[in-house]
Design an enzyme around this catalytic site. Structure first.
Site, PDB file in Angstrom:
ATOM      1  N   CYS A 100      39.534  44.276  47.149  1.00 50.78           N
ATOM      2  CA  CYS A 100      40.532  43.695  48.062  1.00 50.78           C
ATOM      3  C   CYS A 100      41.024  44.813  48.965  1.00 50.78           C
ATOM      4  CB  CYS A 100      41.693  43.073  47.283  1.00 50.78           C
ATOM      5  SG  CYS A 100      41.136  41.813  46.123  1.00 50.78           S
TER       6      CYS A 100
ATOM      7  N   CYS B 233      53.562  44.642  32.874  1.00 51.84           N
ATOM      8  CA  CYS B 233      52.370  44.357  33.668  1.00 51.84           C
ATOM      9  C   CYS B 233      51.284  45.311  33.174  1.00 51.84           C
ATOM     10  CB  CYS B 233      52.713  44.589  35.139  1.00 51.84           C
ATOM     11  SG  CYS B 233      51.321  44.412  36.250  1.00 51.84           S
TER      12      CYS B 233
END
Ligand code: SF4
Length: 345
Positions: A115, A104
């Protein structure tokens, strides 16, 4: 210092010409950088010695950088810290899972999407990574040679740094680069439309969209970007592309207790996704200090998944990995000392 890592074939051609090499040298340089993975220009032994010396004189380096710290989870997940930009370090997470080994990667130092549940977003944005810094994460972890998949789901919003992300995807997939299939790469986005369009049109990578609520007002409460990039516009764009065959579209849905996890949400989500060929990944929320929400319990997640499946939407609960080293979704902060028992620094 100028970095060769992150340059594509055309750009390597320009560098080659600048030190008197013939255009063919670009391919040789690409092979040394991306296939033989050298860390020093001196090791590019099929380039004339003089040209190698000139490259060094003009300030060119390969640009590889080792991780500066690492932490290992009891579940085998490893988190690597790299020097980032703007004073903020970045992280890459290695996730072994039976025959798969996924990395990742981060695309920005921090993030400006804000967010509310995400530690990366809570720390603001310090800068964009260039393509070299993205590729460096892939090449410089110890498990590099065993990787089978790459996901752009680390720190940052890939569509907000689209030039570097497109270049990194080009290098990962080009025959002169790492020659990976785009089907082994997934780019995650909150749906920033300009960048998303380019990913859809210019690459064949899988797309993951962070949705987290089917209701615009509720989504805006946890993801302020809903205001600028409304879910309905994102879905309209996605419907223009084919995800029924080899390319995959998934919706990432982090589940918060009492916030987005009842059947009303499941039903609305199924309605929203009807006809899109999207599958849904349900993600357990990992508590972050700056957000008061709590994770949904396992049985709620299973009921939610079953309801979506009954309504014809393929949904799975994604296994949570690396929580003990703050490497799980939404927990990347770009700090070395993120746990006190497993950090090998
Ligand atoms: Fe940025 Fe992704 Fe975190 Fe949102 S969830 S703030 S897009 S890193």
């Amino acid at each position: 210092m100028k970095k060769l890592l992150g340059l594509n074939l055309a750009q390597l051609g320009e560098v080659a010409a600048s030190v008197g090499l013939r255009p063919f040298a670009a391919k040789q340089m690409a092979a040394w950088l991306y296939q033989k993975r050298v860390t020093d220009i001196a090791a590019m032994t099929d380039l004339p010695k003089q040209a190698r010396a000139r490259l060094a004189e003009e300030g060119w380096t390969v640009g590889r950088e080792e991780p500066v710290a690492e932490a290992r989870s009891t579940d085998g997940t490893a988190k690597y810290l790299f020097r980032g930009v703007g004073g903020r370090d970045i992280e890459a997470v290695y996730i072994p899972d039976r025959e798969r080994a996924t990395l990742c990667v981060s695309s920005q130092a921090g993030c400006r999407m804000g967010c509310r549940f995400c530690m990366t977003g809570q720390g603001g944005w310090q800068g964009n990574l260039d393509a070299g810094a993205i590729i460096n994460q892939v090449l410089s972890i110890p498990e590099s040679e065993s990787l089978t998949n790459i996901v752009f789901m680390g720190m940052g919003e890939p569509a907000d740094n689209i030039e570097a992300v497109l270049r990194a995807v080009e290098i990962l997939t080009a025959p002169w680069g790492l020659a990976w299939s785009p089907r082994r790469i997934t780019v995650s986005t909150i749906g920033k439309l300009d960048g998303l369009r380019r990913l859809l049109d210019e690459t064949q990578v899988h797309i993951a969209v962070s949705l987290h609520s089917p209701f615009p007002t509720e989504r805006e409460g946890i993801m302020p970007v809903e205001k600028a990039f409304a879910t309905r516009d994102v879905l309209a764009e996605l419907r223009r592309h084919d995800f029924a065959h080899q390319r995959r579209l998934s919706m990432e849905y982090t589940m918060f207790a009492g916030l987005n996890d009842d059947m009303r949400h499941a039903d609305a989500l199924a309605r929203l996704l009807r006809g899109t060929d999207a599958r849904v990944n349900l993600i357990r929320f990992h508590k972050t200090p700056g957000f008061e929400g709590a994770p949904s319990d396992r049985s709620t997640m299973e009921r939610f998944r079953d309801r979506l499946n009954e309504l014809g939407i393929t949904a799975t609960i994604r296994a949570s990995r690396g929580e003990d080293i703050m490497a799980a979704c939404g927990m990347l902060a770009g700090k070395a000392k993120t746990n006190n028992n497993k950090t090998d620094e």
